[in-house]
Structure formats: structure tokens, C-alpha cells
Motif scaffolding. Structure first.
Motif, PDB file in Angstrom:
ATOM      1  N   ALA A  13      64.234 -41.529   4.119  1.00  0.00           N
ATOM      2  CA  ALA A  13      63.458 -40.900   5.192  1.00  0.00           C
ATOM      3  C   ALA A  13      61.967 -40.866   4.886  1.00  0.00           C
ATOM      4  N   LEU A  14      61.597 -41.079   3.618  1.00  0.00           N
ATOM      5  CA  LEU A  14      60.175 -41.104   3.284  1.00  0.00           C
ATOM      6  C   LEU A  14      59.442 -42.227   4.012  1.00  0.00           C
ATOM      7  N   ARG A  15      60.149 -43.265   4.359  1.00  0.00           N
ATOM      8  CA  ARG A  15      59.519 -44.377   5.099  1.00  0.00           C
ATOM      9  C   ARG A  15      59.159 -43.972   6.526  1.00  0.00           C
ATOM     10  N   ALA A  16      59.726 -42.860   7.000  1.00  0.00           N
ATOM     11  CA  ALA A  16      59.450 -42.420   8.369  1.00  0.00           C
ATOM     12  C   ALA A  16      58.257 -41.472   8.455  1.00  0.00           C
ATOM     13  N   GLU A  17      57.694 -41.072   7.316  1.00  0.00           N
ATOM     14  CA  GLU A  17      56.524 -40.196   7.349  1.00  0.00           C
ATOM     15  C   GLU A  17      55.339 -40.938   7.951  1.00  0.00           C
ATOM     16  N   ARG A  18      54.563 -40.237   8.760  1.00  0.00           N
ATOM     17  CA  ARG A  18      53.432 -40.886   9.422  1.00  0.00           C
ATOM     18  C   ARG A  18      52.158 -40.764   8.583  1.00  0.00           C
ATOM     19  N   ILE A  19      51.414 -41.830   8.561  1.00  0.00           N
ATOM     20  CA  ILE A  19      50.176 -41.912   7.789  1.00  0.00           C
ATOM     21  C   ILE A  19      49.016 -41.372   8.625  1.00  0.00           C
ATOM     22  N   ASP A  20      48.132 -40.628   7.961  1.00  0.00           N
ATOM     23  CA  ASP A  20      46.913 -40.152   8.621  1.00  0.00           C
ATOM     24  C   ASP A  20      45.831 -39.960   7.576  1.00  0.00           C
ATOM     25  N   TRP A  21      44.797 -39.233   7.943  1.00  0.00           N
ATOM     26  CA  TRP A  21      43.630 -39.026   7.092  1.00  0.00           C
ATOM     27  C   TRP A  21      43.943 -38.296   5.786  1.00  0.00           C
ATOM     28  N   GLN A  22      45.122 -37.686   5.682  1.00  0.00           N
ATOM     29  CA  GLN A  22      45.440 -36.937   4.466  1.00  0.00           C
ATOM     30  C   GLN A  22      45.668 -37.842   3.254  1.00  0.00           C
ATOM     31  N   PHE A  23      45.922 -39.113   3.472  1.00  0.00           N
ATOM     32  CA  PHE A  23      46.243 -40.030   2.384  1.00  0.00           C
ATOM     33  C   PHE A  23      45.014 -40.856   2.024  1.00  0.00           C
ATOM     34  N   LYS A  24      44.562 -40.715   0.788  1.00  0.00           N
ATOM     35  CA  LYS A  24      43.324 -41.361   0.350  1.00  0.00           C
ATOM     36  C   LYS A  24      43.423 -42.884   0.386  1.00  0.00           C
ATOM     37  N   GLY A  25      42.339 -43.489   0.827  1.00  0.00           N
ATOM     38  CA  GLY A  25      42.160 -44.919   0.657  1.00  0.00           C
ATOM     39  C   GLY A  25      42.782 -45.817   1.694  1.00  0.00           C
ATOM     40  N   LEU A  26      43.644 -45.289   2.562  1.00  0.00           N
ATOM     41  CA  LEU A  26      44.375 -46.162   3.483  1.00  0.00           C
ATOM     42  C   LEU A  26      43.522 -46.535   4.695  1.00  0.00           C
ATOM     43  N   PRO A  27      43.769 -47.696   5.270  1.00  0.00           N
ATOM     44  CA  PRO A  27      42.977 -48.125   6.433  1.00  0.00           C
ATOM     45  C   PRO A  27      43.164 -47.178   7.617  1.00  0.00           C
ATOM     46  N   SER A  28      42.083 -46.935   8.343  1.00  0.00           N
ATOM     47  CA  SER A  28      42.197 -46.078   9.524  1.00  0.00           C
ATOM     48  C   SER A  28      43.100 -46.718  10.578  1.00  0.00           C
ATOM     49  N   SER A  29      43.263 -48.028  10.513  1.00  0.00           N
ATOM     50  CA  SER A  29      44.144 -48.717  11.462  1.00  0.00           C
ATOM     51  C   SER A  29      45.612 -48.366  11.268  1.00  0.00           C
ATOM     52  N   ASP A  48      41.965 -55.846   4.838  1.00  0.00           N
ATOM     53  CA  ASP A  48      42.557 -55.097   5.949  1.00  0.00           C
ATOM     54  C   ASP A  48      42.151 -53.629   6.002  1.00  0.00           C
ATOM     55  N   GLY A  49      40.976 -53.305   5.468  1.00  0.00           N
ATOM     56  CA  GLY A  49      40.407 -51.991   5.749  1.00  0.00           C
ATOM     57  C   GLY A  49      40.706 -50.876   4.771  1.00  0.00           C
ATOM     58  N   PHE A  50      41.296 -51.162   3.619  1.00  0.00           N
ATOM     59  CA  PHE A  50      41.446 -50.120   2.611  1.00  0.00           C
ATOM     60  C   PHE A  50      40.060 -49.707   2.100  1.00  0.00           C
ATOM     61  N   VAL A  51      39.903 -48.443   1.757  1.00  0.00           N
ATOM     62  CA  VAL A  51      38.622 -47.948   1.252  1.00  0.00           C
ATOM     63  C   VAL A  51      38.807 -47.418  -0.168  1.00  0.00           C
ATOM     64  N   GLY A  52      37.822 -47.685  -1.002  1.00  0.00           N
ATOM     65  CA  GLY A  52      37.919 -47.279  -2.400  1.00  0.00           C
ATOM     66  C   GLY A  52      37.463 -45.854  -2.629  1.00  0.00           C
ATOM     67  N   PRO A  53      37.861 -45.288  -3.756  1.00  0.00           N
ATOM     68  CA  PRO A  53      38.672 -45.942  -4.785  1.00  0.00           C
ATOM     69  C   PRO A  53      40.146 -45.966  -4.399  1.00  0.00           C
ATOM     70  N   LEU A  54      40.879 -46.849  -5.059  1.00  0.00           N
ATOM     71  CA  LEU A  54      42.315 -46.962  -4.870  1.00  0.00           C
ATOM     72  C   LEU A  54      42.985 -47.056  -6.230  1.00  0.00           C
ATOM     73  N   VAL A  55      44.169 -46.508  -6.337  1.00  0.00           N
ATOM     74  CA  VAL A  55      45.047 -46.781  -7.470  1.00  0.00           C
ATOM     75  C   VAL A  55      46.312 -47.399  -6.906  1.00  0.00           C
ATOM     76  N   VAL A  56      46.696 -48.533  -7.467  1.00  0.00           N
ATOM     77  CA  VAL A  56      47.854 -49.267  -6.957  1.00  0.00           C
ATOM     78  C   VAL A  56      48.850 -49.518  -8.080  1.00  0.00           C
ATOM     79  N   LEU A  57      50.074 -49.819  -7.679  1.00  0.00           N
ATOM     80  CA  LEU A  57      51.162 -50.123  -8.607  1.00  0.00           C
ATOM     81  C   LEU A  57      51.557 -51.579  -8.438  1.00  0.00           C
ATOM     82  N   ASP A  58      51.673 -52.283  -9.541  1.00  0.00           N
ATOM     83  CA  ASP A  58      52.097 -53.675  -9.505  1.00  0.00           C
ATOM     84  C   ASP A  58      53.618 -53.743  -9.412  1.00  0.00           C
TER      85      ASP A  58
END
Length: 427
Positions: A13-29, A48-58
Motif C-alpha cells: 500500500a506504500l505505493r499508493a501514497e501520494r507525492i507532494d511538497w512534503q518529500f524533498k527533492g522530487l519534481p513538482s510534476s 526530469d525536474g528533480f531538485v538538489g540535494p538528493l540522496v539516492v539508493l543504487d
């Protein structure tokens, strides 16, 4: 020995959570879309509009580390109860359990409540639990779910008395391990006689049941030197001696499996060797290691100290963490300021390590550069052999993952620069 379980529906169900301004770095799109929808778009970190800084997992390194540790534990005859505090990510817990983890380890009551919200069925709490409110909540959880297995540490008679008073009359005694510490260490009874007295207090308590011995060696040594390893071995000998003494006194009579658990992410090879030495006939020891940082490994502390970071023959872990920050200022020829600070990256066990620079869509190694300091929102980059300019992206390795994940509620999982999934955290 069967692995613990987790509520797969809750994790999915975590995949159903909606993205918004609360999550750092993600594109506004992406705002308004679900996590799953955005993951399926396979966005590019830089196009595709990500904003820094970002931490990512390989993605590949993450899976390599998860499978490598599971195979290592099976080969060396120990079970794994990974410390969930490193990531606080139910998605990663689920993958660890898929690969045979026997339990998930917690450090406090709030973490335990997250685990239970996602249905983790077996939890070690590698700490004392004496708060009356938390104990009453625990008693209710145990009463409501007969399949829920829980064990925590005790290291003092006073702690046993506090637990007993808070739990009162309960139909399910709380399983506990006597924790053995050492001088200069963290928690834990400082000597065997004290630990034996704690075991006696547990025997006298109607609310508790003794099921083994626990400990932690990581507070006693901090590098891979021979002296450090010798200190760890001496401590592990003391843990074994305590288990044998308690067994001789009949403290484990009627216990189906005696849990003996030591081991963070730095010396788990020595722990496995000590806990899998022969035990007396009739003493059903379950040797448990609790490593957590292996999931992502790092480019610092654990790279230098982990058995599978400093290995001479076995398949090593890979760093799965990378931070990306932009050069926002270059006030001097030898100094650049990056959009990365203490609120974004770990700094307690080493500063971020500059590894690559990305300019005009081209990525190249960044040689000779060093991060010399972090402010809240800036990193000071001493420029070395390679030129960097305002607007360039710098890829940095991070040390000590335990203080990275807590800064990010949603981390992109990447294949190269393509986002293929997200990991949600709950700190």
C-alpha cells in the motif's frame, strides 16, 4: 528456523501514497501522483525536474548487499535479525525477511510501534524497556496477537522490578535476555555476577521469562586493528561464559531455544565464530547477529571496518548510497559551495566523499577534491585536480548510513540515473 513475517498488503500500500511538497527533492510534476505511478514513469534524475540535494539508493548494490549478507549468515551458521533502525523502511524489512531474516531488531518503543503497524511478527528490542506506558502497550499487543514474538534486554535488578510493576498480571510473560556489557561500553551488566543477579530477579518475576543472553561489541572497539579485534574476542568469550554459567544454574530449563545475540555491522565475523563454537549437549542455542548497516554499506566508516568491506576473499558489500548536490557558489578558485548540509547527509563518522562531477550531461571522476566541512545547508568543497563550475552536480559517497536515512522520508532507487522505485522511511 523460520523467518518472521510482515504484512505484505500494508507494505504494498506504500505505493499508493501520494507525492507532494512534503518529500524533498522530487519534481513538482509528480505532485498528486502516487509513489507507484511515479516509479513506473522511470524518470531521470537530471532531465526530469528533480531538485538538489538528493540522496539516492543504487538498486543493484542494494540487492547485492541484501543477498550477500543472507548467504553469508547461512554459510556461517547464524541467523540474522537485522537492526531496522538503520533504514526504518518496511519495504526493506520485507526484502530482508524474503531472504530469511529471523526477526527485525528495534531500539525503542516508537520503532517497535512502526514495526507492528506493518505486522512484523518477531522483534528483538536491543535495549531495556522500562517505560510503563510502552510496557502496557506491549502487553496489549502480545495479548491481541498470539503469533507476535517479542524479546528485549534487561541489565539490572531495578529494571526487572520496573518492568514487573508496569506489566502486573499478564497472561503472556515478556521474554527477556540478560545483557552483558563491559567497562567503557554502553548498557549491560558490567560483570557476570551482576548478570546472574539480574537473571535471578527475572526468575522471581511473574511477568518475565528469561530466554537467553544479549550484548553489543561495537561500543568496545572502533577500527579493524588487531587490538580492537582482541578486545571484541575477549568480550565474546565473556558472553559465552555467562551463557554456560546460567545454563549450569538451570536458568534455561524448559526454554525451547536459548537466544544468544551479539553483533552490529562491524565485527559480525568474530561474533559468528564465537557463537557457533560447540555448546553443551542439550543447550539449544540460537546464534543471532543483528547487523543493519550492511543494507547499503557506505563510503567511509563501514568500508574500513566491516568484515565484508575489508574482506580478503569473500564477496564484499557495495556502497548503495550516493548524494547529489549542485555547485551553488565558487567564491575562490580553490573552493566551491555545494547545496548539501547536515540536514541532508551523515557527518558523525566522516564527511561526504566527492566521487564524480556531472557537467553538461557528462559524468567524470572527481579527483583530489575533499569536503572539508558541512554547515546546515552547505558543503565546503576544496577543489583538487578536476575543475568544477557553478551549476555542476557533484556525486558524493556517504559514511554511516544510520544517520542518512533519518533525513529522508522518500528515497529514489536508481538504475544509473533512472528512478526505478522509491523507499519510504518512518523515523
Amino acid at each position: 528456523m523460520h523467518s518472521a513475517d510482515i504484512d505484505r498488503t500494508a507494505v504494498a500500500a506504500l505505493r499508493a501514497e501520494r507525492i507532494d511538497w512534503q518529500f524533498k527533492g522530487l519534481p513538482s510534476s509528480t505532485f498528486g501522483a502516487t509513489v507507484g505511478e511515479v516509479a513506473d514513469r522511470r524518470l531521470d534524475l537530471f532531465a526530469d525536474g528533480f531538485v538538489g540535494p538528493l540522496v539516492v539508493l543504487d538498486a543493484a548494490a542494494l540487492e547485492h548487499n541484501l543477498t550477500t549478507m543472507a548467504a553469508w549468515c547461512e554459510k556461517h551458521g547464524v541467523v540474522l535479525a537485522p537492526h531496522g533502525k538503520t533504514t526504518m523502511s518496511p519495504q526493506l524489512f520485507a526484502r530482508q525477511l524474503d531472504l530469511g531474516s529471523w526477526a527485525i531488531t528495534a531500539a525503542n518503543a516508537s520503532q517497535l510501534r512502526v514495526y507492528r503497524a506493518f505486522g512484523v511478527s518477531r522483534v528483538l528490542l536491543a535495549n531495556q524497556l522500562v517505560d510503563p506506558a510502552a510496557l502496557r502497550w506491549l502487553a496489549d499487543e502480545l495479548e491481541a496477537d498470539p503469533a507476535f514474538e517479542f524479546t528485549c534486554w534487561v541489565d539490572s535488578v531495578a529494571g526487572v522490578e520496573a518492568m514487573t510493576a508496569a506489566l502486573g498480571s499478564t497472561s503472556r510473560p515478556v521474554d527477556v535476555l540478560v545483557e552483558l556489557g563491559a567497562a567503557g561500553g554502553r548498557t549491560g551488566a558490567r560483570d557476570a555476577d551482576t548478570a546472574v543477579a539480574v537473571a535471578q530477579a527475572v526468575a522471581d518475576s511473574p511477568a518475565l521469562r528469561l530466554v537467553g543472553v544479549g550484548g553489543y561489541e561495537g561500543a568496545l572497539a572502533h577500527d579493524a586493528s588487531e587490538q580492537a579485534k582482541s578486545t571484541v574476542d575477549a568480550y565474546l568469550d565473556a558472553v559465552r561464559d555467562l551463557v554456560l554459567r546460567l545454563d549450569d544454574e538451570g536458568r534455561f530449563d524448559g526454554v525451547e531455544q536459548v537466544i544468544v545475540t551479539v553483533g552490529g555491522s562491524a565485527y559480525f565475523d568474530q561474533v559468528a565464530a564465537a557463537l557457533t563454537k560447540p555448546w553443551p549437549d542439550g543447550l539449544p542455542v540460537l546464534p543471532v547477529v543483528r547487523s543493519g548497516a550492511y543494507v547499503t554499506h557506505d563510503d567511509g566508516f563501514y568500508r574500513g571496518i566491516s568484515p565484508l568491506g575489508r574482506t580478503g576473499g569473500e564477496q564484499p558489500f557495495r556502497s548503495a548510497l550516493r548524494a547529489w548536490a549542485q555547485v551553488t557558489s565558487k567564491p575562490q578558485a580553490d573552493l566551491a559551495l555545494l547545496t548539501l548540509g547536515k540536514r541532508d547527509a551523515s557527518f558523525d563518522e566522516g564527511l561526504p566523499e566527492p566521487q564524480v562531477v556531472r557537467s553538461g550531461g557528462v559524468e567524470r571522476p572527481l579527483r583530489g577534491a575533499t569536503v572539508t566541512a558541512l554547515n546546515d545547508q552547505h558543503a565546503f568543497l576544496a577543489i583538487g585536480e578536476e575543475a568544477v563550475e557553478v551549476g555542476d552536480w557533484i556525486g558524493l559517497g556517504l559514511s554511516h548510513p544510520c544517520t542518512v536515512f533519518d533525513k529522508w522520508r522518500l528515497l529514489p532507487v536508481v538504475d544509473g540515473t533512472t528512478v526505478v522505485d522509491f523507499v519510504r522511511t518512518y523515523f
